[in-house]
Design a protein around this motif. Structure first.
Motif, PDB file in Angstrom:
ATOM      1  N   TYR A   1     -74.134  40.318 -15.592  1.00  0.00           N
ATOM      2  CA  TYR A   1     -75.172  39.499 -15.870  1.00  0.00           C
ATOM      3  C   TYR A   1     -76.190  39.258 -14.877  1.00  0.00           C
ATOM      4  CZ  TYR A   1     -72.162  38.690 -19.925  1.00  0.00           C
ATOM      5  OH  TYR A   1     -71.171  38.896 -21.058  1.00  0.00           O
ATOM      6  N   ARG A   2     -77.338  39.063 -15.170  1.00  0.00           N
ATOM      7  CA  ARG A   2     -78.425  38.472 -14.180  1.00  0.00           C
ATOM      8  C   ARG A   2     -78.272  36.994 -14.356  1.00  0.00           C
ATOM      9  NH1 ARG A   2     -84.011  40.720 -16.222  1.00  0.00           N
ATOM     10  NH2 ARG A   2     -82.978  40.463 -18.274  1.00  0.00           N
ATOM     11  N   MET A   3     -77.616  36.377 -13.481  1.00  0.00           N
ATOM     12  CA  MET A   3     -77.510  34.986 -13.514  1.00  0.00           C
ATOM     13  C   MET A   3     -78.730  34.097 -12.876  1.00  0.00           C
ATOM     14  SD  MET A   3     -74.510  34.870 -14.782  1.00  0.00           S
ATOM     15  CE  MET A   3     -74.102  33.140 -14.427  1.00  0.00           C
ATOM     16  N   VAL A   4     -79.153  33.255 -13.317  1.00  0.00           N
ATOM     17  CA  VAL A   4     -80.274  32.035 -13.235  1.00  0.00           C
ATOM     18  C   VAL A   4     -79.536  30.828 -13.040  1.00  0.00           C
ATOM     19  CG1 VAL A   4     -82.297  31.249 -13.640  1.00  0.00           C
ATOM     20  CG2 VAL A   4     -81.743  33.412 -14.297  1.00  0.00           C
ATOM     21  N   LEU A   5     -79.698  30.274 -11.773  1.00  0.00           N
ATOM     22  CA  LEU A   5     -79.260  29.087 -11.354  1.00  0.00           C
ATOM     23  C   LEU A   5     -80.494  28.041 -11.405  1.00  0.00           C
ATOM     24  CD1 LEU A   5     -76.816  26.907 -10.568  1.00  0.00           C
ATOM     25  CD2 LEU A   5     -77.745  27.565  -8.080  1.00  0.00           C
ATOM     26  N   VAL A   6     -80.292  26.823 -12.498  1.00  0.00           N
ATOM     27  CA  VAL A   6     -81.357  25.921 -12.356  1.00  0.00           C
ATOM     28  C   VAL A   6     -80.774  24.522 -11.676  1.00  0.00           C
ATOM     29  CG1 VAL A   6     -82.714  24.273 -13.967  1.00  0.00           C
ATOM     30  CG2 VAL A   6     -81.715  26.309 -14.698  1.00  0.00           C
ATOM     31  N   ALA A   7     -81.137  24.995 -10.216  1.00  0.00           N
ATOM     32  CA  ALA A   7     -80.587  23.849  -9.103  1.00  0.00           C
ATOM     33  C   ALA A   7     -80.672  22.667  -9.442  1.00  0.00           C
ATOM     34  CB  ALA A   7     -81.124  24.256  -7.799  1.00  0.00           C
TER      35      ALA A   7
ATOM     36  N   CYS B   1     -78.279  20.383 -11.586  1.00  0.00           N
ATOM     37  CA  CYS B   1     -76.900  20.602 -11.000  1.00  0.00           C
ATOM     38  C   CYS B   1     -76.649  19.411 -10.112  1.00  0.00           C
ATOM     39  CB  CYS B   1     -76.811  21.787 -10.192  1.00  0.00           C
ATOM     40  SG  CYS B   1     -76.774  23.338 -11.053  1.00  0.00           S
ATOM     41  N   ASP B   2     -75.362  19.067  -9.945  1.00  0.00           N
ATOM     42  CA  ASP B   2     -75.003  17.807  -9.247  1.00  0.00           C
ATOM     43  C   ASP B   2     -73.631  18.135  -8.539  1.00  0.00           C
ATOM     44  OD1 ASP B   2     -75.182  15.398  -8.001  1.00  0.00           O
ATOM     45  OD2 ASP B   2     -74.961  14.298  -9.893  1.00  0.00           O
ATOM     46  N   CYS B   3     -73.270  17.616  -7.339  1.00  0.00           N
ATOM     47  CA  CYS B   3     -71.987  17.811  -6.928  1.00  0.00           C
ATOM     48  C   CYS B   3     -71.662  16.523  -6.050  1.00  0.00           C
ATOM     49  CB  CYS B   3     -71.935  19.003  -5.893  1.00  0.00           C
ATOM     50  SG  CYS B   3     -73.029  19.121  -4.392  1.00  0.00           S
ATOM     51  N   PHE B   4     -70.528  16.565  -5.362  1.00  0.00           N
ATOM     52  CA  PHE B   4     -70.185  15.192  -4.878  1.00  0.00           C
ATOM     53  C   PHE B   4     -69.830  15.425  -3.253  1.00  0.00           C
ATOM     54  CE2 PHE B   4     -68.226  15.638  -9.243  1.00  0.00           C
ATOM     55  CZ  PHE B   4     -68.561  14.079  -9.410  1.00  0.00           C
ATOM     56  N   ASP B   5     -69.874  14.120  -2.684  1.00  0.00           N
ATOM     57  CA  ASP B   5     -69.451  14.327  -1.132  1.00  0.00           C
ATOM     58  C   ASP B   5     -68.068  15.222  -0.814  1.00  0.00           C
ATOM     59  OD1 ASP B   5     -71.812  12.784  -0.653  1.00  0.00           O
ATOM     60  OD2 ASP B   5     -70.621  10.834  -0.734  1.00  0.00           O
ATOM     61  N   LEU B   6     -67.971  15.725  -0.008  1.00  0.00           N
ATOM     62  CA  LEU B   6     -66.816  16.591   0.098  1.00  0.00           C
ATOM     63  C   LEU B   6     -66.185  16.365   1.264  1.00  0.00           C
ATOM     64  CD1 LEU B   6     -65.576  19.098  -1.226  1.00  0.00           C
ATOM     65  CD2 LEU B   6     -66.841  20.436   0.028  1.00  0.00           C
TER      66      LEU B   6
ATOM     67  N   THR C   1     -69.809  20.782 -11.340  1.00  0.00           N
ATOM     68  CA  THR C   1     -70.237  20.583 -10.000  1.00  0.00           C
ATOM     69  C   THR C   1     -70.957  21.951  -9.288  1.00  0.00           C
ATOM     70  OG1 THR C   1     -68.458  20.734  -8.473  1.00  0.00           O
ATOM     71  CG2 THR C   1     -68.870  18.740  -9.321  1.00  0.00           C
ATOM     72  N   THR C   2     -71.947  21.774  -8.640  1.00  0.00           N
ATOM     73  CA  THR C   2     -72.754  23.086  -8.008  1.00  0.00           C
ATOM     74  C   THR C   2     -71.708  23.897  -7.196  1.00  0.00           C
ATOM     75  OG1 THR C   2     -74.695  21.465  -7.589  1.00  0.00           O
ATOM     76  CG2 THR C   2     -74.700  23.721  -6.599  1.00  0.00           C
TER      77      THR C   2
ATOM     78  N   HIS D   1     -74.697  20.762  -1.907  1.00  0.00           N
ATOM     79  CA  HIS D   1     -75.372  21.406  -2.937  1.00  0.00           C
ATOM     80  C   HIS D   1     -76.224  22.587  -2.269  1.00  0.00           C
ATOM     81  CE1 HIS D   1     -78.022  21.636  -6.537  1.00  0.00           C
ATOM     82  NE2 HIS D   1     -78.911  21.576  -5.541  1.00  0.00           N
ATOM     83  N   ALA D   2     -77.081  22.013  -1.290  1.00  0.00           N
ATOM     84  CA  ALA D   2     -78.095  23.030  -0.787  1.00  0.00           C
ATOM     85  C   ALA D   2     -77.220  24.313  -0.106  1.00  0.00           C
ATOM     86  CB  ALA D   2     -78.648  22.371   0.525  1.00  0.00           C
ATOM     87  N   VAL D   3     -76.193  24.240   0.449  1.00  0.00           N
ATOM     88  CA  VAL D   3     -75.531  25.211   1.043  1.00  0.00           C
ATOM     89  C   VAL D   3     -75.068  26.245   0.019  1.00  0.00           C
ATOM     90  CG1 VAL D   3     -73.441  26.166   2.212  1.00  0.00           C
ATOM     91  CG2 VAL D   3     -74.708  24.105   3.204  1.00  0.00           C
ATOM     92  N   HIS D   4     -74.492  25.810  -1.153  1.00  0.00           N
ATOM     93  CA  HIS D   4     -74.263  26.534  -2.180  1.00  0.00           C
ATOM     94  C   HIS D   4     -75.218  27.265  -3.046  1.00  0.00           C
ATOM     95  CE1 HIS D   4     -69.705  26.408  -2.336  1.00  0.00           C
ATOM     96  NE2 HIS D   4     -69.996  25.152  -1.699  1.00  0.00           N
TER      97      HIS D   4
END
Length: 191
Positions: free
Chosen positions: A132-138, A141-146, A115-116, A160-163
């Protein structure tokens, strides 16, 4: 974006996240986008290192031996593609991922998965801290209600948007699948 010394890291693309015991998710296209990315990456002959969460928590859908521990259809490693297993949030902690990447000469790690806000975020943060140079492919990705800790729920899309914003601010370059595909080198691994 220079991807000539990059490795793709699909993180926890596992069937157990579809179990009804998990809260609601927001990205119904996560599999489609992840598979598009994985196919293009393989076609470019760049290295892939798969990550699977082997939970040690009783009753987890991600425990070894449970059907949910399996990777989602299409995300299984091909011959020659290693699988790193972990039992904590970061794919770098308690595994040989860093050693594998350094032996390959990787300087850039392209991450996506589930999860994101948990394992993807933690892996991206630790990877950045390791240099490392990190690249996030947004959009892959997926995540859950929290639960918000006060009786309410933070919607998965907001989580997701905040992270993604936090990771993009300090830890990673954030892109979408289309942007990443446009940046793929056409000549394969530059070893």
């Amino acid at each position: 974006m220079d991807l000539t010394r990059a490795a793709l890291l699909p993180i926890d693309m596992q069937q157990g996240f579809d179990a009804p015991s998990w809260p609601g998710r927001w990205n119904r296209l996560v599999d489609r986008e992840g598979l598009r990315l994985l196919a293009a990456w393989r076609a470019a002959r760049l290295p892939v290192v798969h990550v699977r969460h082997d939970s040690v928590e009783p009753g987890s859908t991600l425990r070894p031996g449970e059907p949910g521990n399996a990777l989602r259809p299409g995300f299984e490693p091909l011959p020659g593609e290693p699988l790193v297993t972990k039992s904590v949030n970061s794919a770098f902690i308690g595994t040989d991922l860093d050693l594998r990447l350094r032996r390959l000469g990787v300087d850039t790690v392209v991450a996506f998965g589930i999860t994101t806000d948990m394992c993807v975020s933690t892996t991206v943060r630790v990877g950045a801290n390791l240099g490392y140079r990190m690249v996030l492919v947004a959009d892959a990705c997926d995540c859950f209600d929290l639960p918000d800790g006060q009786g309410g729920t933070i919607p998965a899309r907001t989580v997701h948007a905040v992270h993604v914003a936090t990771l993009g601010f300090e830890f990673a370059t954030v892109t979408g699948v289309d942007g990443l595909l446009a940046a793929l080198p056409r000549t394969g691994w530059a070893a």
